[in-house]
Design an enzyme around this catalytic site. Structure first.
Site, PDB file in Angstrom:
ATOM      1  CE  LYS A 168      45.602  43.873  46.999  1.00 52.88           C
ATOM      2  NZ  LYS A 168      44.983  44.755  48.008  1.00 52.88           N
ATOM      3  CG  ASP A 185      45.862  45.595  51.658  1.00 54.42           C
ATOM      4  OD1 ASP A 185      46.573  46.580  51.354  1.00 54.42           O
ATOM      5  OD2 ASP A 185      45.506  44.734  50.820  1.00 54.42           O
ATOM      6  N   GLY A 187      30.069  45.941  52.449  1.00 53.06           N
ATOM      7  CA  GLY A 187      30.775  45.157  51.444  1.00 53.06           C
ATOM      8  C   GLY A 187      31.260  43.812  51.958  1.00 53.06           C
ATOM      9  N   GLY A 191      37.128  41.456  48.633  1.00 55.10           N
ATOM     10  CA  GLY A 191      38.483  41.289  49.132  1.00 55.10           C
ATOM     11  C   GLY A 191      38.849  42.337  50.169  1.00 55.10           C
ATOM     12  CB  ALA A 192      38.521  46.013  50.203  1.00 57.49           C
ATOM     13  CB  ILE A 238      38.940  51.520  51.851  1.00 58.26           C
ATOM     14  CG1 ILE A 238      38.003  50.790  50.918  1.00 58.26           C
ATOM     15  CG2 ILE A 238      38.817  51.007  53.265  1.00 58.26           C
ATOM     16  CD1 ILE A 238      38.545  49.407  50.586  1.00 58.26           C
TER      17      ILE A 238
HETATM   18  P1  ATR Z   1      37.316  44.293  46.310  1.00 58.76           P
HETATM   19  O1  ATR Z   1      38.221  43.102  46.165  1.00 58.76           O
HETATM   20  O2  ATR Z   1      37.937  45.581  45.851  1.00 58.76           O
HETATM   21  O3  ATR Z   1      36.718  44.406  47.659  1.00 58.76           O
HETATM   22  P2  ATR Z   1      35.081  42.914  45.115  1.00 58.76           P
HETATM   23  O4  ATR Z   1      35.649  41.629  45.594  1.00 58.76           O
HETATM   24  O5  ATR Z   1      34.514  43.025  43.756  1.00 58.76           O
HETATM   25  O6  ATR Z   1      36.146  44.089  45.240  1.00 58.76           O
HETATM   26  O7  ATR Z   1      33.947  43.323  46.177  1.00 58.76           O
HETATM   27  C1  ATR Z   1      33.236  44.504  46.118  1.00 58.76           C
HETATM   28  C2  ATR Z   1      32.157  44.487  47.206  1.00 58.76           C
HETATM   29  O8  ATR Z   1      31.475  45.733  47.141  1.00 58.76           O
HETATM   30  C3  ATR Z   1      31.099  43.419  47.021  1.00 58.76           C
HETATM   31  O9  ATR Z   1      30.651  43.011  48.296  1.00 58.76           O
HETATM   32  C4  ATR Z   1      29.998  44.171  46.280  1.00 58.76           C
HETATM   33  O10 ATR Z   1      28.708  43.655  46.482  1.00 58.76           O
HETATM   34  P3  ATR Z   1      28.110  42.494  45.519  1.00 58.76           P
HETATM   35  O11 ATR Z   1      28.910  41.272  45.815  1.00 58.76           O
HETATM   36  O12 ATR Z   1      26.707  42.398  45.929  1.00 58.76           O
HETATM   37  O13 ATR Z   1      28.303  43.014  44.128  1.00 58.76           O
HETATM   38  C5  ATR Z   1      30.087  45.506  46.943  1.00 58.76           C
HETATM   39  N1  ATR Z   1      29.532  46.614  46.154  1.00 58.76           N
HETATM   40  C6  ATR Z   1      30.010  47.140  45.000  1.00 58.76           C
HETATM   41  N2  ATR Z   1      29.258  48.182  44.595  1.00 58.76           N
HETATM   42  C7  ATR Z   1      28.276  48.339  45.533  1.00 58.76           C
HETATM   43  C8  ATR Z   1      27.181  49.248  45.688  1.00 58.76           C
HETATM   44  N3  ATR Z   1      26.938  50.234  44.816  1.00 58.76           N
HETATM   45  N4  ATR Z   1      26.384  49.095  46.756  1.00 58.76           N
HETATM   46  C9  ATR Z   1      26.614  48.096  47.653  1.00 58.76           C
HETATM   47  N5  ATR Z   1      27.631  47.208  47.560  1.00 58.76           N
HETATM   48  C10 ATR Z   1      28.453  47.329  46.516  1.00 58.76           C
END
Ligand code: ATR
Length: 278
Positions: A65, A101, A126, A129-130, A219
């Site tokens: 993306k 999105d 979170g 990206g999402a 999501i």
């Molecule tokens: P995407 O592009 O699908 O959003 P990403 O860029 O890897 O994926 O981001 C995932 C987000 O979910 C991040 O903010 C991540 O937190 P960290 O940066 O601290 O890793 C968060 N995340 C993933 N698993 C999590 C969990 N079990 N509890 C809380 N936050 C989580």
């Protein structure tokens, strides 16, 4: 015959071919929509090949993306705000970059909850990206405040700073430990992390600080009812699963590829639930 596809790595799990093929059949359009497994390092070369092959465009998913954002010749407002492109339309050799999105998520929330979120505060989990699409969607729905709850507050702060020029809503950042504070008085909890997805960890988040009237949206759509949504439902809270966003983000993509604006129906939803359960 018009041809389009979804570019990702991996891509075999993608529901997009199933979704677009359903609409092609429903509207009697002679076309095809194919999954395209393309490695990160092959992305730009692959796009050139698809243009040559006469593709109308592609949906873009993980991990491409941001590369699609960088390579696009033009960007719509949503893509510019999100810093990511999930739809590339090929127009006379140019890559038209769009992001559907955020509007897909907004449409899904609106379909499930009507206009009930306008003016309210949300807590969003979170900062990946999402999450960027999440903030844009909640702003588009007229939400007043988005409180971002993140394990990495510094990452969330930089995301918030880059989004503020694009939105009216107030964006604030809370460390994960401040959940109780962040949940106070909100009308919506939105999970944009991958936690709760099949094969991933569950969210470590007790729901008791959340107002009983708050809606809970995830999501993640595999499983359709995540642990978070199950616990919310058991507390009597309105819930919105992640399939709605997937369906609605595809509407403008199908229209761009095949020239018909398709409808999201209960039959389509049932078809995808069947695919998820298979
Ligand atoms: P995407 O592009 O699908 O959003 P990403 O860029 O890897 O994926 O981001 C995932 C987000 O979910 C991040 O903010 C991540 O937190 P960290 O940066 O601290 O890793 C968060 N995340 C993933 N698993 C999590 C969990 N079990 N509890 C809380 N936050 C989580």
């Amino acid at each position: 015959m018009r041809v389009a596809g979804v570019v990702g790595w991996p891509v075999s799990h993608s529901l997009s071919p199933r979704l677009h093929e359903f609409w092609l059949k429903q509207y009697g359009i002679s076309g095809a929509f194919v999954p395209l497994a393309i490695r990160r390092e092959d992305f730009s070369r692959a796009l050139g090949g698809l243009v040559t092959a006469g593709f109308a465009g592609v949906n873009v998913t993980v991990p491409h993306k941001e590369a699609a954002f960088a390579i696009a010749h033009t960007l719509d407002a949503r893509a510019r705000a999100a810093g990511a492109v999930n739809l590339l339309v090929f127009e006379n050799g140019a890559y038209v970059g769009r992001n559907t999105d955020a509007d897909g998520l907004a449409a899904s929330l609106k379909e499930a909850l009507g206009d009930t979120l306008s003016g309210k505060a949300a807590v969003m989990l979170g900062a990946g990206g999402a999450a960027r699409a999440g903030i844009i969607a909640l702003d588009a729905l007229g939400m007043r405040t988005v409180r971002v709850l993140a394990r990495s507050p510094a990452k969330a702060e930089s995301m918030a700073a880059s989004l503020r020029p694009f939105v009216t809503a107030t964006i604030s950042v809370f460390a994960w430990e401040k959940w109780r504070e962040a949940a106070d008085g909100v009308g919506l909890l939105l999970n944009t992390t991958s936690a709760g997805m099949k094969g991933q960890n569950m969210l470590d988040l007790p729901l008791d600080p959340l107002p009983k009237t708050a809606a809970v949206c995830d999501i993640v759509y595999n499983p359709l009812e995540t642990d978070l949504l199950k616990r919310a439902r058991e507390r009597g809270q309105p819930t919105v699963d992640g399939l709605g966003m997937l369906l609605h983000q595809a509407v403008p993509a199908f229209e761009a590829f095949f020239g018909v604006r398709p409808e999201v129906t209960t039959e389509l939803r049932a078809e995808l639930v069947k695919a998820l359960n298979a």
